[in-house]
Design an enzyme around this catalytic site. Structure first.
Site, PDB file in Angstrom:
ATOM      1  N   ARG A   1      -3.488   8.411  -1.278  1.00 53.67           N
ATOM      2  CA  ARG A   1      -3.828   7.095  -1.802  1.00 53.67           C
ATOM      3  C   ARG A   1      -4.234   7.165  -3.283  1.00 53.67           C
ATOM      4  O   ARG A   1      -3.811   6.342  -4.080  1.00 53.67           O
ATOM      5  CB  ARG A   1      -5.003   6.511  -1.003  1.00 53.67           C
ATOM      6  CG  ARG A   1      -5.466   5.203  -1.567  1.00 53.67           C
ATOM      7  CD  ARG A   1      -6.754   4.702  -0.912  1.00 53.67           C
ATOM      8  NE  ARG A   1      -7.178   3.485  -1.573  1.00 53.67           N
ATOM      9  CZ  ARG A   1      -8.448   3.158  -1.820  1.00 53.67           C
ATOM     10  NH1 ARG A   1      -9.418   3.951  -1.451  1.00 53.67           N
ATOM     11  NH2 ARG A   1      -8.733   2.033  -2.430  1.00 53.67           N
TER      12      ARG A   1
ATOM     13  N   SER B   1       0.820  -1.216   0.000  1.00 53.97           N
ATOM     14  CA  SER B   1       0.000   0.000   0.000  1.00 53.97           C
ATOM     15  C   SER B   1       0.852   1.263   0.000  1.00 53.97           C
ATOM     16  O   SER B   1       0.541   2.225  -0.689  1.00 53.97           O
ATOM     17  CB  SER B   1      -0.914   0.012   1.227  1.00 53.97           C
ATOM     18  OG  SER B   1      -1.731  -1.132   1.231  1.00 53.97           O
TER      19      SER B   1
ATOM     20  N   GLU C   1       3.912  -0.003  14.679  1.00 53.57           N
ATOM     21  CA  GLU C   1       4.432   1.276  14.182  1.00 53.57           C
ATOM     22  C   GLU C   1       5.355   1.948  15.191  1.00 53.57           C
ATOM     23  O   GLU C   1       6.328   2.604  14.816  1.00 53.57           O
ATOM     24  CB  GLU C   1       3.275   2.215  13.835  1.00 53.57           C
ATOM     25  CG  GLU C   1       2.377   1.732  12.699  1.00 53.57           C
ATOM     26  CD  GLU C   1       1.361   0.680  13.146  1.00 53.57           C
ATOM     27  OE1 GLU C   1       1.222   0.458  14.369  1.00 53.57           O
ATOM     28  OE2 GLU C   1       0.713   0.068  12.279  1.00 53.57           O
TER      29      GLU C   1
END
Lengths: 301, 271
Positions: free
Chosen positions: A163, A33, A54
């Site tokens: 995105r 992604s 993360e």
């Protein structure tokens, strides 16, 4: 042409990681992604997956940078800057370590995944950190140039990427100066300061409004000199952002303006202190007023 | 390894810990005193750090993940002859000796720490960097038992095992106390050894206030393996100062003059 800024990131990073063996790439289970998978394809030995962790990814990034590496760390903007905020603050920004947080899927244009994944606070969170520089490229060409630019900076940087596909504003021959804002169109009376995908919307709206359009891709440090001059030479100003109207571009410009005697009115067009929702990106952007049509409606009044 | 010499260094470290916290009337004496022997062993036996290489990363490195034990960090650097700054400036304005260590102010401080848990994570990054650079330097991280309540500690261990970081040694300082009391009363981070094993680390336990026991634990780390080592070091918080031992009230408070005098009496050479 239209392209995702995250694709441009993946492509550029794959090039840089081959050219510079000091670069290390980290991701948190989103390699396909965020497009760091492209760097992994060409240089698997310097690509590390931290898993869905993360915070640890940012800590690892700090440790690698403390060992002299130039680190690119990627995840979705909401997790990179939200979940891992305090690690970025204390382990990266405070020691001034050479980590480039390149976060994708920023803003409402994430679309279908909905509010939990739509980061509208990331620029505010990163901008407030001492030592951090903040960049928001608006198209594929600027995104590639920003990535190249931050790879040469010694210190923490945040790059906000999207995105979805966004129309080209620039071309492959454009020479960028990230110390300056970029006046894309000169108009009358009204100046539209825009970041990210709002640059394209501003350009569309400006045709009808005859407004000046300014791409502000370096949010921090802000080119205050140019911003203030543009405020002085126009009758009213708007800050356009796919981000909360609190803490982002509007705030940055308002803070600069507030230190002067400039009286030009400045208004925000952004996400009005509310969460987004699921939907096709174009439908979400429309509902939350992040379109050329809405800009025309607001500014035209 | 001269045990008496190590004991003398550790005693000096403890005296300086008490002195610094007393002078500043601020700081964390309990945990600092408890880990003084671990640091003494690391800096005088285990690690290849010295005046010539301290300004570089071309050496073993140490991350004080429990950054509030900065008095111990500064005292050991001072004891090893690696610190230029005057210990009297600790926690004072314009000093390089910040309340929690800053890597850009002090040579030999290998990571800025203070926010718990993050140091382990950064040590994982350093160990990966050493692998990439194909050097044989080791990375050590000292973590509190209370600190093990932070989730990032386990995220870091998971990554350390996954990337087979045999050059990483995580030392848990198990003194059973944190600010609010006994770790088991507060939330219950134990058992650490079993947890670390479940995270695929190589685990050994030792008496963290005994040099022979520490020597065995670090000898275990020195053996070739294919993953990170975790040393669970049992220590006494406040070790060496009678009224501070095993008393969580001394986690983060400074002694008054009377208490300071007793502490220094406790830490006299002949004891």
């Amino acid at each position: 042409m239209a392209q995702e800024t995250r694709n441009a990131y993946g492509e550029k990073l794959a090039q840089l990681v081959q050219e510079n063996e000091n670069i290390v790439v980290l991701d948190a289970d989103l390699t396909k992604s965020t497009k760091t998978v492209e760097a992994k394809k060409v240089c698997p030995e310097r690509h590390f997956n931290a898993g869905i962790a993360e915070c640890n990814m940012m800590g690892m990034a700090a440790g690698l940078a403390a060992s002299g590496k130039t680190v690119f760390a990627s995840s979705f903007a909401i997790f990179a800057t939200g979940r891992a905020f305090e690690i970025i603050r204390n382990s990266i920004c405070y020691p001034h370590l050479n980590v480039k947080v390149c976060a994708t899927h920023a803003g409402l244009s994430v679309g279908e995944d909905g509010a939990s994944h739509q980061s509208i606070e990331d620029v505010a969170l990163m901008r407030v950190l001492p030592n951090m520089r903040v960049f928001v490229p608006c198209d594929q060409y600027e995104a590639k140039a920003v990535i190249e630019h931050v790879s040469k900076i010694d210190g923490p940087c945040y790059v906000r990427l999207g995105r979805g596909k966004v129309e080209d504003v620039y071309n492959e021959n454009t020479v960028f100066d990230f110390d300056k804002v970029d006046v894309l169109r000169k108009g009358n009376k009204t100046v539209l300061f825009a970041m990210g995908l709002m640059v394209q919307e501003a350009l569309k709206a400006a045709e009808e409004l005859d407004a000046t359009v300014v791409n502000v891709s370096t949010i921090k440090p802000l080119d205050e000199e140019s911003v203030l001059e543009l405020l002085r030479t126009h009758e009213k100003a708007y800050a356009l952002e796919e981000h909360s109207i609190i803490g982002g571009l509007f705030s940055a410009i308002a803070e600069a303006k507030a230190k002067t005697d400039i009286t030009t009115p400045l208004y925000p067009i952004g996400v009005n202190d509310t969460f987004g929702e699921s939907g096709k990106a174009k439908d979400v952007l429309k509902k939350y007023g992040l379109t050329a049509e809405h800009i025309i409606e607001v500014v035209g009044k | 390894m001269d045990m008496n010499e190590l004991k003398r260094h550790a005693l000096n470290v403890r005296r300086n810990i008490v002195q610094m916290v007393y002078d500043a009337q601020s700081g964390h004496p309990g945990g600092s005193l408890g880990c003084a022997d671990i640091l003494t062993y690391l800096y005088f036996v285990q690690m290849n750090i010295n005046k010539d290489n301290v300004r570089t990363t071309d050496r073993d490195r140490f991350v004080l993940s429990k950054g509030h034990c900065s008095p111990a960090m500064y005292a050991i650097l001072h004891e090893a002859g690696l610190l230029d700054e005057d210990l009297k400036t600790f926690r004072q304005i314009n000093s390089k000796l910040q309340g929690h260590p800053n890597m850009n102010y002090v040579d030999g401080v290998d990571m800025s720490t203070g926010s718990l848990g993050q140091g382990v994570s950064t040590a994982v990054g350093m160990a990966i960097a050493n692998k990439l650079d194909k050097n044989s330097h080791k990375v050590y991280a000292l973590v509190g038992d209370g600190e093990a309540e932070e989730g990032i500690v386990w995220e870091a261990l998971m990554a350390a095992a996954h990337y087979k970081l045999d050059n990483l040694c995580v030392i848990f300082d198990l003194n059973h106390l944190q600010i609010d009391g006994d770790v088991e009363d507060v939330i219950g981070p134990l058992p650490l050894a079993e947890k670390a094993k479940a995270f695929n680390a190589y685990v050994t336990e030792c008496d963290g206030n005994d040099f022979e026991s520490l020597a065995k634990a670090f000898a275990y780390f020195n053996e070739p393996k294919d993953g990170p080592t975790v040393i669970v070091a049992n220590t006494v918080k406040g070790k060496g100062v009678s009224f501070m031992e095993n008393n969580y009230a001394w986690h983060g408070s400074a002694p008054n003059e009377e208490q300071y005098n007793i502490a220094m009496q406790d830490l006299k050479e002949e004891n």
